[in-house]
Design a protein around this motif. Structure first.
Motif, PDB file in Angstrom:
ATOM      1  N   GLU B 230       0.808  -1.219   0.000  1.00 36.02           N
ATOM      2  CA  GLU B 230       0.000   0.000   0.000  1.00 36.02           C
ATOM      3  C   GLU B 230       0.845   1.275   0.000  1.00 36.02           C
ATOM      4  O   GLU B 230       0.350   2.343   0.333  1.00 36.02           O
ATOM      5  N   VAL B 231       2.125   1.137  -0.312  1.00 35.95           N
ATOM      6  CA  VAL B 231       2.999   2.315  -0.293  1.00 35.95           C
ATOM      7  C   VAL B 231       3.738   2.449  -1.622  1.00 35.95           C
ATOM      8  O   VAL B 231       4.250   1.468  -2.162  1.00 35.95           O
ATOM      9  N   ILE B 232       3.755   3.676  -2.157  1.00 31.32           N
ATOM     10  CA  ILE B 232       4.594   3.965  -3.319  1.00 31.32           C
ATOM     11  C   ILE B 232       5.787   4.776  -2.839  1.00 31.32           C
ATOM     12  O   ILE B 232       5.617   5.854  -2.268  1.00 31.32           O
ATOM     13  N   TYR B 233       6.974   4.238  -3.049  1.00 33.08           N
ATOM     14  CA  TYR B 233       8.186   4.979  -2.726  1.00 33.08           C
ATOM     15  C   TYR B 233       8.607   5.716  -3.985  1.00 33.08           C
ATOM     16  O   TYR B 233       8.912   5.080  -4.998  1.00 33.08           O
ATOM     17  N   ILE B 234       8.624   7.044  -3.926  1.00 34.80           N
ATOM     18  CA  ILE B 234       8.875   7.803  -5.154  1.00 34.80           C
ATOM     19  C   ILE B 234       9.869   8.938  -4.907  1.00 34.80           C
ATOM     20  O   ILE B 234       9.882   9.520  -3.820  1.00 34.80           O
ATOM     21  N   SER B 235      10.693   9.214  -5.914  1.00 32.75           N
ATOM     22  CA  SER B 235      11.668  10.293  -5.767  1.00 32.75           C
ATOM     23  C   SER B 235      10.941  11.630  -5.644  1.00 32.75           C
ATOM     24  O   SER B 235       9.854  11.812  -6.172  1.00 32.75           O
ATOM     25  N   GLN B 236      11.576  12.558  -4.906  1.00 33.80           N
ATOM     26  CA  GLN B 236      10.937  13.843  -4.663  1.00 33.80           C
ATOM     27  C   GLN B 236      11.039  14.763  -5.872  1.00 33.80           C
ATOM     28  O   GLN B 236      11.877  14.568  -6.752  1.00 33.80           O
ATOM     29  N   THR B 237      10.183  15.767  -5.874  1.00 32.53           N
ATOM     30  CA  THR B 237      10.208  16.747  -6.949  1.00 32.53           C
ATOM     31  C   THR B 237      11.569  17.448  -6.969  1.00 32.53           C
ATOM     32  O   THR B 237      12.141  17.736  -5.916  1.00 32.53           O
TER      33      THR B 237
END
Ligand code: SF4
Ligand SMILES: [Zn+2]
Ligand SMILES: [Zn+2]
Lengths: 579, 388
Positions: B230-237
Motif C-alpha cells: 500500500e505504499v509507493i516509494y517515489i523520488s521527490q520533486t
C-alpha cells in the motif's frame, strides 16, 4: 495609463470628506501597487502612533487586479501595527480589490476618526458615509450580512472595536487581513466597515501576449505537486502541510517546547476532508482555490491555525480547533496570534487551556474582559506583565507561526529580518527548505541563506505589490508574472526589474522601522531556540540553533542590504534618494 | 559556497555537457566568488554582480549545437524556440547573443537578457545560466538549455540538413565520439520483490544513479518509484536521480497522509500506471533521442496545433506507443496508463519515456535502454535517408 487607475481616494473620517488625487505614473511604476504603493504612501506618517487619528489606513489593489491574471485580484492593507510598532501590510483575497479598482482608484487612504460608528460606501460616483450605531458590537458575519447588498465588505468585529492588538479586518467572503492588528487601527477610527462597489473594466495593453503568459502560468501550476498535485493545496488546502511538518519534526508544540505533536493526524488535510466533507473554496480570481469550507459554507481553518490551536496548545480535537477558528473569524481576530498568546499564557501558568476553555478565552479576549484583558495585548506584553517575558514566542512582538525555526534555518533568519516581525510569509523559505520549490535547499544549513533570504524578500515584496498570491510561486516564477504585467500595462518589466522594485520596498520598510527605534536587538529569536532542542527522533536530529552561526549570517544579511552592523542605515537621507 | 562550486563543476564534467576546461561558476553571498576558467570566471562574476541572483554557470557546451542554432537562425531573430516540454514549461524560449553583438564588454548585455530568462546562449562563449537561489539551480538551468538546444538542433538537422560550413564534420564527430553505446550490461539489480523499506530506498537510489551514469537522463529530469503493497516509494520533486538518498517519499496509496506533497510531480501518473499494469517499479527519464523522435509526427493535415497536449492519437516508435500530455495535472497521467499497460513502455510527446518492471528495476531499465536505442537508430536511419 493601462493597468492602473492612476488615482487614490483620500477620506477624512473626522470631517467626513473625501477627495480624489492623481497618482503619478512615476510613482506607480516604481512601487506597482498593493504593499509597495501603500508603503510609499506611508512616508511622513510612519512615526505616528498607530492609534493617532492622523495615521493612514491604506487599502490598495495592484496593476493586475481586474485582469484575468491568476491569483492577482488581491487587496493589501497597509498602516503601522499596534502589535509590533512596525510598518505593516497584509494581503487578502475576495472581490473587494476588484471592486475597488472598479471604482476607478488604485487605493483608498483613510485617516481621521469618526465620533460615532460609521461605514463607508465607495462607488465610482463617490463616497457615502453611513452611520451604523446598530452595527457596533456586532460580529463580522452580522455586519457583512447587513451591508453586503451594497457591495464588497471589509469589516471589523468586536475585537477591532475594542482595540485587541491582533484584531483583523475581515473581508466579506471570509478572507482576513490578519496578524498585525490593523483591525484595531480601523476600530480606533470609529470605522466599522468599508464597502466598495465599482465595475469599471480594466483594459489590457496586449491581450495575446497576456493570454500566452497566463497559459504559461497555468502550465506551471499543473506541473507543481504543491499546487495541483494530488496531495497538494488545491486538494487539501494548506493543512496539507500538517503531515509534512510532523514528518520533518518541526511542528511547534506546547509553546515551542516540542516539535512533534502526537495528535496532529487528527487535523491533517485528509482528516479534515473526511470529517467535514471539505469542498474547494478560495479567493476570487484564483484557479487554485486552496481554501476549504464545509458544505454549509463554514470556512475551515488554514495550516497555521489548526497547528496552533492544536499542537501549540496540546489540543487534539479537530472539532474544538474548527470552533476556535470560526470564533476568531466572527470576532475578527488573528488566529495565529490568538492561539500563540494563549499558549504562552498557558506555559506561564503551568497548564495549557483545553478546547472549550480556549473558546471562552477567545470571547473574553475580543471583549477584553477578565483574563481576556491581558490576552488582548498579545503574547509579548502578556508574558512581560506576568514576569516571564522569555516565554513569549515572537519576533518584534509578532507571534511565530507554525514552522519551528529549529527545523529550518532560513526560516529562523527570515523571522528576524522580516520587517513586520515574526512572519513566515516575507522571505517564505519554507518554499525551498521544505517544499523544494523552486529548488531544494538544506534546511539545517545557514550556508548562503542570508543572500537567499534577501533575494526572496525582494521577490516577495514585488509579488505583494502586484498583488499576487505567494502560493502561485510554488509553480510560476517572476518570469511569467513580469510577462503578465508587461502585457497588461504596456510597460516592459522583467524579473530583475521587479526584484529591484521589491528591494526598494523592503528597504523603505526597514528605514521606517529604524526611524521608530528598531535595530539589531529586534532581529532576534526568543532565547529558547538557541538553548533547547526540539523533538529529535526517527533519524532526524533537532538541536538548538547555533547562536554564533545565526549572528554571523545576520551580519551577512546586513552587509548584503548595505546596512550598518547595527542593522541601521548609514545614510539618514535614504528615502530622499528614492522615487 | 565554495564546496557547491566544485560539486557542480564536477557534475558538468561528469555528465559531459560542458568542456572540462571551459567551465566557470560564480556565487554571491555577502561577497562574490567566481571560479573556473579565468576568462569565463571573470565574465560570470561581472554578469552575476548585476543581478539579484545567487548563482551563475558560464560554460562552453561539449557540443557546438547551441552555436549552430544561433548561426542557423535568420537575421533579426534573437531567440531559439525549441518545442520540447522542458523549454515549453520552464524556459519558454532561449535568447541568444551573436558574436557580432558582443563588443568589448558583453557583461551588461548578457545581464540584461538574464534579467528576464534563466539561461541564454552567447555565441562563441557558451551557455550562461542563473540560479536565483542556489548554485544548483544555475546548474539545472544550464542543463535545461543544453538539453533543449541538443534536441532542437538534432530536429533541425533532420528537417533541414546541414547548412553551415563545418557542421557535417562536427556532427560526425558527435556521432562517433560524443555518443557512446547505451547499454544496461554490467549493472547489478536487486531481484524483486523487495520487502524491506531500507532495501527499497537503497535500490531506488542505486538505480537512479545508474540512469544518470548511463546517460539515460540528465540528473534531475525524471523520476523513479517502487510500489510495495500500500505504499509507493517515489523520488521527490526536483531531486537529482544520482543523489536520491533522503529524497524518496513513501506515499500511502490511499492518500491517508499528505507528506508526499513533496513527491515528484508525476506521482499521479505513477499511481495510475501501477493501477493499470500491476507492476512494481516505474522508471521515467528524458533520454534525448526518444524526446526528439516523439515529436516527429508524420500525420498530414492534422488539425491539432498543440500536439504535445492535445493529440489524442496513439502513435508508435517501433513497438513503443507515443502519447501526448502535460506534466503533473496536465493529462499525461490520464494518457500514459492505458498506453503502457500492454507494451510496458511508453513515450510522452516531447517529454520522455516511462517503463515498468514486474518485480524489480531490471526490466524497466532494460526497456528504457531499448527504447532509446531504437530511437537513436531510427533517428540516424531517417537522417541518412534525408541526407541521401
Ligand atoms: S492560492 Fe489560495 S490563498 Fe492564494 S489566491 Fe488562491 S485561494 Fe487565495
Ligand atoms: Zn518527465
Ligand atoms: Zn499531431
Amino acid at each position: 495609463m493601462l493597468g492602473w487607475a492612476g488615482a487614490i481616494l483620500n477620506i477624512d473620517l473626522t470631517s467626513r470628506t473625501a477627495w480624489r488625487e492623481d497618482l503619478s505614473a512615476e510613482l506607480l511604476h516604481a512601487y506597482l501597487g498593493g504593499r509597495g504603493l501603500g508603503v510609499r504612501l506611508m512616508r511622513c506618517f510612519h512615526t505616528l502612533d498607530p492609534f493617532d487619528p492622523a495615521m493612514p489606513l491604506i487599502f490598495a489593489a495592484g496593476p493586475l487586479c481586474g485582469t484575468p491574471a491568476p491569483t492577482a485580484a488581491r487587496l493589501t492593507v497597509v498602516s503601522r501595527s499596534p502589535l509590533t510598532g512596525t510598518i505593516y501590510d497584509c494581503s487578502a483575497g475576495g472581490r473587494f480589490a476588484w471592486r475597488l479598482k472598479g471604482a476607478g482608484v488604485d487605493a483608498l487612504r483613510l485617516s481621521g476618526r469618526s465620533e460615532t460608528p460609521v461605514a463607508l460606501v465607495v462607488t465610482a460616483d463617490g463616497v457615502e458615509f453611513v452611520d451604523v450605531p446598530e452595527l457596533w458590537g456586532r460580529t463580522v458575519p452580522e455586519t457583512v450580512a447587513a451591508l453586503s447588498g451594497r457591495g464588497s465588505v471589509a469589516a471589523i468585529g468586536p475585537a477591532g472595536e475594542n482595540g485587541v492588538l491582533f484584531a483583523n479586518i475581515m473581508m466579506g467572503e471570509g478572507n482576513s487581513v490578519g496578524r498585525g492588528g490593523l483591525g484595531a487601527v480601523m476600530g480606533a477610527k470609529g470605522l466599522k466597515a468599508v464597502v466598495v462597489n465599482g465595475d469599471i473594466p480594466v483594459a489590457v495593453a496586449d491581450r495575446e501576449r497576456f493570454d500566452r503568459a497566463r497559459q504559461d502560468v497555468m502550465r506551471l501550476f499543473r506541473a507543481s505537486p504543491v499546487i495541483f498535485g494530488e496531495l497538494g493545496i488545491a486538494e487539501y488546502g494548506t493543512p496539507a502541510l500538517v503531515d509534512l511538518m510532523r514528518q520533518r519534526r518541526m511542528a511547534p508544540t506546547e509553546n515551542f517546547r516540542h516539535t512533534v505533536f502526537e495528535g496532529s493526524a487528527n487535523y491533517s488535510g485528509p482528516a479534515i476532508r473526511s470529517a467535514y466533507q471539505a469542498k474547494k473554496d478560495g479567493c476570487y480570481g484564483c484557479p487554485i482555490q486552496c481554501k476549504k469550507s464545509t458544505p454549509r459554507g463554514e470556512h475551515l481553518p488554514e495550516y497555521e491555525t489548526v497547528s496552533h490551536f492544536g499542537a501549540l496548545n496540546g489540543i487534539a480535537s479537530l472539532d474544538a480547533i474548527v470552533k476556535s477558528n470560526t470564533l476568531c473569524n466572527e470576532l475578527g481576530m488573528d488566529t495565529i496570534s490568538a492561539a500563540a498568546t494563549l499558549s504562552a499564557w498557558g506555559e506561564v501558568r503551568g497548564r495549557f487551556p483545553g478546547g472549550e476553555e480556549v473558546q471562552r478565552l477567545l470571547a473574553d479576549t475580543a471583549f477584553r474582559r477578565e483574563d481576556g484583558e491581558l490576552l488582548s495585548l498579545g503574547s509579548r506584553r502578556a508574558a512581560r506583565a506576568l514576569g516571564r517575558p522569555e516565554l513569549s514566542m515572537e519576533v518584534k512582538g509578532l507571534e511565530l507561526p507554525a514552522y519551528d525555526p529549529r527545523g529550518a534555518y532560513g526560516m529562523a533568519l527570515a523571522y528576524c529580518t522580516s520587517n513586520r516581525g515574526g512572519c513566515h510569509l516575507r522571505a517564505y523559505p519554507i518554499s525551498h527548505e521544505i517544499l523544494r520549490k523552486p529548488v531544494a535547499t538544506d534546511r539545517f544549513s545557514f550556508s548562503g541563506k542570508a543572500r537567499i533570504i534577501a533575494i526572496a524578500e525582494d521577490t516577495n515584496a514585488a509579488i505583494d505589490s502586484l498583488v499576487a498570491c505567494k502560493f502561485s510561486f510554488f509553480g510560476a516564477t517572476l518570469e511569467e508574472y513580469a510577462e503578465l504585467l508587461s502585457a497588461a500595462t504596456g510597460i516592459e518589466y522583467t524579473p530583475q526589474s521587479l526584484k529591484e522594485i521589491g528591494r526598494r520596498i523592503c528597504l523603505t520598510e526597514r528605514f521606517y522601522n529604524c526611524a521608530n527605534g528598531f535595530d539589531v536587538k529586534d532581529d532576534c529569536l526568543p532565547a529558547r531556540f538557541f538553548a533547547e532542542p526540539g523533538s529529535s527522533g526517527e533519524g532526524v536530529d533537532i538541536p538548538p540553533i547555533d547562536r554564533a552561526r545565526f549572528d554571523e549570517e545576520l551580519q551577512k544579511y546586513y552587509r548584503i542590504r548595505g546596512l550598518t552592523p547595527a542593522g541601521t542605515f548609514a545614510d539618514p537621507d535614504f528615502l530622499l534618494t528614492q522615487p | 559556497m565554495r564546496d557547491q562550486v566544485s560539486v557542480y563543476t564536477n557534475k558538468l564534467i561528469a555528465d559531459r555537457s560542458a568542456l572540462a576546461q571551459g567551465i566557470a561558476i560564480a556565487a554571491q553571498d555577502d561577497v562574490l566568488i567566481a571560479e573556473g576558467a579565468p576568462d569565463l570566471a571573470r565574465l560570470a562574476g561581472d554578469v552575476l554582480s548585476r543581478l539579484t541572483c545567487l548563482g551563475m554557470v558560464v560554460a562552453c557546451p561539449s557540443l557546438p549545437f547551441a552555436d549552430f542554432l544561433v548561426a542557423r537562425a535568420p537575421a533579426g531573430e534573437s531567440c531559439i524556440v525549441p518545442h520540447d516540454t522542458e523549454t515549453r514549461t520552464f524556459l519558454h524560449d532561449i535568447p541568444f547573443l551573436r558574436r557580432s553583438d558582443l563588443g568589448a564588454d558583453p557583461a551588461p548585455l548578457i545581464a540584461r537578457l538574464l534579467g528576464s530568462r534563466k539561461g541564454v546562449v552567447v555565441e562563441g562563449v557558451g551557455i550562461v545560466a542563473t540560479g536565483a537561489l542556489t548554485v544548483e539551480q544555475a546548474y539545472i538551468n544550464y542543463s535545461s538549455v543544453f538539453h533543449s538546444t541538443f534536441v532542437k538542433y538534432l530536429q533541425d538537422v533532420l528537417h533541414h540538413g546541414f547548412i553551415l560550413p563545418g557542421e557535417a564534420e562536427a556532427f560526425a564527430a558527435f556521432r562517433s565520439q560524443w555518443l557512446r553505446p547505451l547499454t544496461h550490461e554490467g549493472l547489478a539489480f536487486r531481484p524483486g520483490p523487495l520487502a524491506e523499506r531500507d532495501e527499497i530506498l537503497d535500490e531506488i537510489a542505486t538505480v537512479g544513479r545508474y540512469t544518470v551514469e548511463r546517460g539515460l537522463v540528465d540528473s534531475f529530469f525524471g523520476n523513479i518509484s517502487y510500489r510495495a503493497g500500500e505504499v509507493i516509494y517515489i523520488s521527490q520533486t526536483a531531486a537529482s536521480l544520482d543523489s536520491l538518498a533522503g529524497c524518496i517519499d513513501p506515499v500511502p496509496t490511499d492518500n491517508s497522509s499528505t507528506f508526499g506533497i513533496t513527491a515528484s510531480s508525476e506521482l499521479l501518473a505513477h499511481r495510475r500506471i501501477y493501477e493499470a499494469t500491476g507492476a512494481a517499479t516505474i522508471l521515467h527519464g528524458h533520454p534525448k533521442f526518444a524526446v526528439i523522435m516523439s515529436m516527429e509526427c508524420a500525420e498530414e493535415g492534422c488539425a491539432i496545433t498543440d500536439c504535445w497536449k492535445e493529440c489524442d492519437r496513439v502513435r508508435f516508435l517501433g513497438d513503443t506507443p507515443v502519447v501526448a500530455g502535460e506534466i503533473g495535472a496536465g493529462g499525461l497521467a490520464r494518457r500514459v496508463p492505458p498506453a503502457i499497460a500492454g507494451p510496458r513502455k511508453a513515450v510522452v510527446y516531447g517529454h520522455g519515456v516511462f517503463t515498468v518492471g514486474e518485480t524489480d528495476f531490471a526490466d524497466a531499465f532494460r526497456a528504457m535502454v531499448a527504447v532509446e536505442n531504437w530511437c537513436r537508430r531510427e533517428y540516424f536511419r531517417r537522417l541518412e535517408e534525408r541526407l541521401g
